[in-house]
Write an enzyme that holds these catalytic residues in place. Structure first.
Site, PDB file in Angstrom:
ATOM      1  CB  SER A 161      -0.972  -0.053   1.180  1.00  0.00           C
ATOM      2  OG  SER A 161      -2.002   0.885   1.032  1.00  0.00           O
ATOM      3  CG  ASP A 257      -6.499  -2.710  -3.484  1.00  0.00           C
ATOM      4  OD1 ASP A 257      -7.031  -1.761  -2.870  1.00  0.00           O
ATOM      5  OD2 ASP A 257      -5.265  -2.875  -3.557  1.00  0.00           O
ATOM      6  CG  HIS A 287      -5.942  -2.245   0.300  1.00  0.00           C
ATOM      7  ND1 HIS A 287      -4.955  -2.100  -0.655  1.00  0.00           N
ATOM      8  CD2 HIS A 287      -5.571  -1.470   1.344  1.00  0.00           C
ATOM      9  CE1 HIS A 287      -4.028  -1.274  -0.206  1.00  0.00           C
ATOM     10  NE2 HIS A 287      -4.374  -0.876   1.004  1.00  0.00           N
TER      11      HIS A 287
END
Length: 320
Positions: A161, A257, A287
């Site tokens: 991320s 995601d 995610h």
């Protein structure tokens, strides 16, 4: 394909907790909630040979790190490869503890030392402070390879991320500076475009555990001091005009995601620039799925560590 049942069960548990929207709380309140969520959802840590916390002195100041040595790997004959790892959390959340399990899995699976970096968080430390610390910590690892017992020719960066953003940005800074030499980049559902305008991030906002549009801007406003910063390639690597000469990459994305499209677009641009790259999309996943006890998380970690081992094996051969 539909959401994987394990992902759906996880999202159902989150919905039952009924957390307040991130954009309605302070960063410290959000951090406290994230720490409670991690403590409730993470099982027993995977054993490794050794874990050492230390503070390293870099050109960007003192940076805490955690150094993991893999289990069952002999180190007497040669230095081990090393992965510099950056945790996710939107540059506002996350720490060494939140990603301890992933760092351990990477160390064991890649048969490498992992140096997990506790870079400074926003809003107390806005851009470019985390970038400067991340790059400086990576350079420190290369410069102190003998002390760490690692091989600087087999140095990779990795992150998930926001940490994937930082890993990508560190490769851009290393290319510009000509050092350190980075052998591989592992970008796990990376955040690569702060314009927040592609299809997956707009269509999936507030769904499947993804951030709402308000929460997306909450993170961005805490990290960036000025609105135009989002156009800086050291914030949005997807906007870097020239991706040639960057390290080979594995990019992991998830079907549900919000960051899926920018990760896959970055992979396409790396390939077009002549960079060896593999993009693995995990259907049915969400995610942060690598941090959860999903079957596909193990598959993805196995894929990631196999890619790291392959990169390190190639670098073990002179001029390979």
């Amino acid at each position: 394909m539909p959401l994987h049942p394990q992902a759906q069960a996880h999202l159902d548990r989150l919905a039952a907790v009924n957390f307040a929207g991130l954009h309605t709380v302070t960063p410290e309140q959000a951090r406290a909630g994230a720490r409670r969520l991690t403590a409730a959802s993470v099982g027993e840590p995977e054993p490794v040979a050794d874990v050492t916390d230390r503070v390293v002195v870099t050109e960007a100041g003192e940076v805490p790190v955690c150094v993991y040595h893999p289990l069952g790997v002999a180190t007497e004959d040669r230095a081990l490869p090393v992965v510099v790892f950056f945790h996710g959390g939107g540059y506002v959340l996350g720490d060494l503890d939140s990603h301890d399990g992933l760092a351990r899995a990477l160390a064991n699976g890649a048969r490498s030392v992992v140096v997990s970096v506790d870079y400074p968080l926003a809003p107390e430390h806005k851009f470019p402070a985390p970038v400067d610390a991340g790059y400086a910590a990576t350079a420190w690892v290369a410069e102190h390879a003998v002390e760490l017992g690692v091989d600087p020719a087999r140095l990779a960066v990795a992150g998930d991320s926001a940490g994937g953003n930082l890993a990508a940005v560190v490769t851009l800074k290393a290319r510009a500076a000509g050092q350190p030499r980075i052998a591989f980049q592992l970008l796990i559902y990376p955040d690569l475009d702060f314009r927040r305008s592609n299809h997956s991030i707009t269509a999936s906002a507030g769904k499947y555990g993804n951030l709402s549009r308000e929460a997306q801007h909450w993170f961005m406003d805490h990290y960036l001091a000025a609105g135009d910063d989002k156009l800086n390639p050291l914030v949005s690597p997807l906007l870097e005009p020239d991706l040639g000469g960057l390290p080979p990459a594995l990019i992991i994305t998830a079907e549900y995601d919000a960051l899926r499209d920018e990760g896959e677009e970055y992979g396409g641009r790396l390939a077009a620039a002549g960079v060896p790259v593999t993009v693995n999309r995990y259907d049915g996943m969400i995610h942060e799925f690598l941090r959860h006890p999903f079957d596909d998380a193990k598959v993805a970690i196995d894929d990631a560590t196999a890619a790291l081992r392959g990169a390190f094996d190639r670098k073990a051969i002179p001029d390979a």
